[in-house]
Design a protein around this motif. Structure first.
Motif, PDB file in Angstrom:
ATOM      1  N   UNK B   1    -109.893  61.055  34.276  1.00 13.81           N
ATOM      2  CA  UNK B   1    -109.659  61.207  32.579  1.00 13.81           C
ATOM      3  C   UNK B   1    -108.377  61.049  32.270  1.00 13.81           C
ATOM      4  N   UNK B   2    -107.908  59.691  32.140  1.00 11.42           N
ATOM      5  CA  UNK B   2    -106.630  59.380  31.733  1.00 11.42           C
ATOM      6  C   UNK B   2    -106.244  59.925  30.041  1.00 11.42           C
ATOM      7  N   UNK B   3    -105.143  59.972  29.906  1.00 11.52           N
ATOM      8  CA  UNK B   3    -104.840  60.358  28.367  1.00 11.52           C
ATOM      9  C   UNK B   3    -103.653  59.750  27.773  1.00 11.52           C
ATOM     10  N   UNK B   4    -103.793  59.145  26.631  1.00 12.98           N
ATOM     11  CA  UNK B   4    -102.818  58.202  25.851  1.00 12.98           C
ATOM     12  C   UNK B   4    -102.415  58.878  24.710  1.00 12.98           C
ATOM     13  N   UNK B  20    -107.492  52.833  18.758  1.00 10.12           N
ATOM     14  CA  UNK B  20    -108.014  53.570  19.728  1.00 10.12           C
ATOM     15  C   UNK B  20    -108.964  52.669  20.412  1.00 10.12           C
ATOM     16  N   UNK B  23    -106.512  50.435  22.595  1.00  8.23           N
ATOM     17  CA  UNK B  23    -105.784  51.300  23.896  1.00  8.23           C
ATOM     18  C   UNK B  23    -106.852  51.351  25.004  1.00  8.23           C
ATOM     19  N   UNK B  24    -107.974  51.818  24.356  1.00  9.22           N
ATOM     20  CA  UNK B  24    -109.022  52.144  25.377  1.00  9.22           C
ATOM     21  C   UNK B  24    -109.509  50.951  26.155  1.00  9.22           C
ATOM     22  N   UNK B  27    -106.738  49.824  28.858  1.00 11.68           N
ATOM     23  CA  UNK B  27    -106.450  50.630  29.822  1.00 11.68           C
ATOM     24  C   UNK B  27    -107.636  50.688  30.619  1.00 11.68           C
ATOM     25  N   UNK B  33    -111.308  51.883  35.256  1.00 13.71           N
ATOM     26  CA  UNK B  33    -111.890  53.260  34.819  1.00 13.71           C
ATOM     27  C   UNK B  33    -112.583  53.157  33.855  1.00 13.71           C
ATOM     28  N   UNK B  35    -114.635  53.237  30.167  1.00 12.15           N
ATOM     29  CA  UNK B  35    -114.073  53.892  28.940  1.00 12.15           C
ATOM     30  C   UNK B  35    -114.207  55.181  28.327  1.00 12.15           C
ATOM     31  N   UNK B  36    -115.339  55.443  28.783  1.00 16.16           N
ATOM     32  CA  UNK B  36    -115.834  56.830  28.387  1.00 16.16           C
ATOM     33  C   UNK B  36    -114.708  58.105  28.946  1.00 16.16           C
ATOM     34  N   UNK B  38    -111.508  57.881  28.795  1.00 18.29           N
ATOM     35  CA  UNK B  38    -110.156  57.895  28.394  1.00 18.29           C
ATOM     36  C   UNK B  38    -110.172  58.674  26.966  1.00 18.29           C
ATOM     37  N   UNK B  39    -108.883  59.743  26.814  1.00 16.88           N
ATOM     38  CA  UNK B  39    -108.824  60.229  25.308  1.00 16.88           C
ATOM     39  C   UNK B  39    -107.458  59.583  24.933  1.00 16.88           C
ATOM     40  N   UNK B  40    -107.440  59.659  23.509  1.00 19.56           N
ATOM     41  CA  UNK B  40    -106.518  58.971  23.019  1.00 19.56           C
ATOM     42  C   UNK B  40    -105.733  60.024  21.815  1.00 19.56           C
ATOM     43  N   UNK B  41    -104.685  60.464  21.647  1.00 24.44           N
ATOM     44  CA  UNK B  41    -104.026  61.382  20.847  1.00 24.44           C
ATOM     45  C   UNK B  41    -103.069  60.452  19.668  1.00 24.44           C
TER      46      UNK B  41
ATOM     47  N   UNK C   5     -97.341  57.379  25.726  1.00 23.42           N
ATOM     48  CA  UNK C   5     -97.416  57.917  26.712  1.00 23.42           C
ATOM     49  C   UNK C   5     -98.730  57.783  27.381  1.00 23.42           C
ATOM     50  N   UNK C   7    -101.027  58.997  30.939  1.00 27.62           N
ATOM     51  CA  UNK C   7    -101.152  59.814  31.952  1.00 27.62           C
ATOM     52  C   UNK C   7    -102.218  59.278  32.799  1.00 27.62           C
ATOM     53  N   UNK C  19    -100.619  46.534  31.635  1.00 31.99           N
ATOM     54  CA  UNK C  19    -100.917  47.720  30.406  1.00 31.99           C
ATOM     55  C   UNK C  19     -99.752  47.822  29.494  1.00 31.99           C
TER      56      UNK C  19
ATOM     57  N   UNK E  51    -109.090  60.041  19.944  1.00 28.40           N
ATOM     58  CA  UNK E  51    -109.899  58.838  20.251  1.00 28.40           C
ATOM     59  C   UNK E  51    -110.880  59.282  21.702  1.00 28.40           C
ATOM     60  N   UNK E  53    -113.261  57.935  24.522  1.00 27.80           N
ATOM     61  CA  UNK E  53    -114.420  56.725  25.049  1.00 27.80           C
ATOM     62  C   UNK E  53    -114.233  55.607  24.054  1.00 27.80           C
TER      63      UNK E  53
END
Lengths: 63, 63, 63, 63, 63, 63
Positions: B1-4, B20, B23-24, B27, B33, B35-36, B38-41, C5, C7, C19, E51, E53
């Protein structure tokens, strides 16, 4: 391109400038990297969103 | 579960979606991995809260 | 000077470059800010240091 | 209890102490919060894990 | 002085206190460090800024 | 998809699992979001990389 994050209280515009200048100057002197390369993010944190010692900071400050 | 995390300027709703998605997609392709996962903040940063080269970004942008 | 960032998993040198290029290109196109202004931090996270759904990621990956 | 994160190069023990002292002193003076309340995290970032302007920092430094 | 960041939904004041107490208690028990040393930052994230997925969380929640 | 970051001491594998379980359970109960949606990043911080009250944590711990 070093990066500094500061999680702390709300500050006036003058205080923000002072903090950014101070952090950048110190970090540049210590690392030997030129000041232009530094980025500082001031993340204002509301005492109603912070916990210290298991309590809301907003509640601790009332004591 | 990668996070950006993205610390950058305010964006319109359409631009946020575009960022979003981009980036997704990137990545996911690079890491293999799905797409589902990935979380982007998107952390909007006010130019009055950011320092670049020891100055407030808000002041640099006026120059 | 926006900052990104990531992760996620360990990557080869080639994948890291891919990336960084992809994130920077996307972010520059969406925001209209020149590529030179972007910084990307790749924070490799060991599956033994990440929890997903209350479990260690290292244990989930074995299933 | 403000918190400072520094993402930057590897430093000697002496330089780390100098950086922590400088950041804490500046932040305490600007905010009026006592020095004991500040926490500083030095996050060493390998040039092989950082992207600047779409390139690996490790590659830029060779130029 | 360990530090916890929570990126999640908006919460009522009561829920925030509950979360801070729960995180601090668990972390203190597991690490053996006294509760007074823990700082928790609740970072409320708007579904229009997240974001998942490759989609805006705000859009996923409508489905 | 809420995300939790923990900056604290090195822990054994068992302690890591305990911490991830505890954080995820608490956060799920308080927010009403299912446990599967939570990601926890354990960021081990070396006492030689942390400053508390202007001093290196490694030095404070010797006192």
């Amino acid at each position: 391109m070093p990066t500094i994050f500061f999680y702390g209280p709300s500050l006036t515009r003058e205080k923000k400038i002072e903090l950014i200048r101070g952090f950048t100057k110190t970090a540049s002197e210590v690392t030997g990297i030129r000041e232009q390369a530094f980025v500082v993010y001031l993340q204002e944190t509301d005492p109603g969103q912070v916990g210290v010692g298991g309590e809301l900071l907003a509640d601790r400050q009332k004591k």
